[in-house]
Enzyme design. Structure first.
Site, short mmCIF file in Angstrom:
data_model
loop_
_atom_site.label_atom_id
_atom_site.label_comp_id
_atom_site.label_asym_id
_atom_site.label_seq_id
_atom_site.Cartn_x
_atom_site.Cartn_y
_atom_site.Cartn_z
CE1 TYR A 1 -19.14 -19.57 21.18
CE2 TYR A 1 -16.98 -20.13 20.31
CZ TYR A 1 -17.76 -19.53 21.27
OH TYR A 1 -17.16 -18.88 22.32
CE LYS B 1 6.60 -15.10 -2.20
NZ LYS B 1 6.23 -14.80 -3.60
NE ARG C 1 1.85 -11.35 -9.23
CZ ARG C 1 2.24 -12.32 -8.40
NH1 ARG C 1 1.37 -12.92 -7.60
NH2 ARG C 1 3.49 -12.70 -8.36
#
Ligand SMILES: *Cc1c(COP(=O)(O)O)cnc(C)c1O
Length: 365
Positions: free
Chosen positions: A256, A35, A130
């Site tokens: 930064y 997947k 789930r």
């Protein structure tokens, strides 16, 4: 000249890791879970390494179609089943096996026109909460499926929430067993963590296991265990080069937000890799990285296209030196993706899946 960043997919390592799943799983058949574009590796590239699997498990019809286009004629399992009734037409056409986890999916099957009965995996909710039928409704769901001419073989499946951790799987094994004890059919329970940690326990490997992240060289229970412990190999290398060198004096800052301040003179390297390549921005100073195969650390904030590394441990490094963000480095060096993920407060899965489309990827053996 393109930016020097690239990702390598190690197909022999994929095959090696799949072999490890087989060893742990005893005689069980192994689904290679592909997947999310094979956890960021690319279905086509992953297929080269994982074609020895007994089947491929995924979620997305388009990805299933790509597997069939590669010539794979063996089992393909849709782990979440169908999302709407017309997905069943694709299942019939592509001969996909699919999970059935809710009543709606049974309703759709009952209305589906097919010549060939479908192979389904009835999903039991044994505690993950789930997907899946609650233990008390499993028998009814099974009987409904069994009565449908659209359905052929019915297998049983569940998914563990804590196979990687202290709670373990015993409570879910008990719930699954109680809900399915006298139902026939093949069983499929274990994910990577269960394959590695629990597959020797009775009933865990069962008929099929679902090996996902372990195939991709990440330890599901890191940092309790690393890939060396489980004899897994990295399957994805993200590498780039130093495109600038800076020499800091005491009190100088980097990047930064000036989150890193040198407390003494320090040579740093600027790497052509940033969060827009999929490198996690949440890595603080100190995240491990290899320069010319030597382990050092990042300094300061990760920016969109660049990050900085400490060159103190690598005095020979300079402009153009090779930087391994994760994976296999030069001279047999190695930085498991789990080490980097841990420093970013996440897991190897997320880093591999997040590899950005702008990074060129190529398969190597
Ligand atoms: C993703 C997934 C797996 C694979 O999990 P890993 O931890 O990567 O092994 C197994 N089963 C189901 C249902 C999944 O969704």
């Amino acid at each position: 000249m393109p930016r020097p960043i690239e990702a390598l997919i190690h197909t022999e390592a994929l095959a090696h890791n799949l072999g490890r799943a087989r060893e742990r799983a005893g005689g069980a058949r192994v689904w290679a879970v592909v997947k999310a574009n094979a956890y960021g590796h690319g279905i086509e590239r992953a297929f080269e390494g994982l074609r020895g699997a007994d089947g491929f498990a995924l979620l997305d019809l388009a990805e299933a179609e790509r597997l069939r286009a590669l010539g794979w004629r063996g089992p393909v399992l849709l782990l979440e089943g169908c999302f709407e009734p017309r997905d069943l037409e694709a299942c019939s056409r592509l001969h996909l096996w699919h999970v059935v986890h809710c009543g709606e999916q049974i309703d759709w099957l009952a209305l589906h026109k097919t010549h060939q009965p479908h192979r389904v995996f009835l999903k039991v909710n044994s505690g993950m909460n789930r997907l899946g039928f609650a233990p008390a409704s499993v028998r009814t769901a099974w009987a409904r499926l069994d009565a449908l001419p659209q359905v052929g073989e019915i297998s049983l499946m569940t998914h563990f929430s804590d196979a990687d951790g202290a709670r373990g799987i015993a409570h879910q094994m008990a719930a699954f067993d109680a809900a399915t004890r006298d139902l026939p059919g093949e069983r499929c329970l274990a994910n990577s963590a269960a394959v590695l940690r629990h597959a020797r326990e009775a009933g865990v490997a069962a008929d099929w296991v679902r090996a996902g992240v372990l195939c991709y060289g990440s330890a599901p229970d890191f940092p309790a265990h690393d890939i060396a412990h489980w004899d897994l190999r990295p399957t994805m290398t993200l590498r780039s080069r130093l495109i600038a060198i800076q020499t800091l004096q005491r009190g100088d800052t980097v990047g930064y937000g000036s989150t890193f301040t040198a407390d003494a003179a320090l040579r740093i390297g600027i790497v052509a890799c940033g969060y827009a390549d999929g490198y996690p921005r949440h890595c603080a100073t100190g995240t491990p990285v290899l320069v010319d195969g030597v382990r050092t650390r990042t300094v300061g904030r990760v920016s969109m296209d660049m990050l900085a590394v400490d060159l103190a441990p690598v005095p020979g490094a300079g402009f153009g030196s090779e930087v391994t963000l994760w994976g296999e480095g030069p001279g047999g060096s190695r930085l498991p993706v789990d080490d980097v993920a841990h420093a970013a407060g996440t897991i190897g899965y997320q880093l591999m899946c997040a590899l950005a489309p702008r990074v060129p990827v190529r398969a190597v053996s």
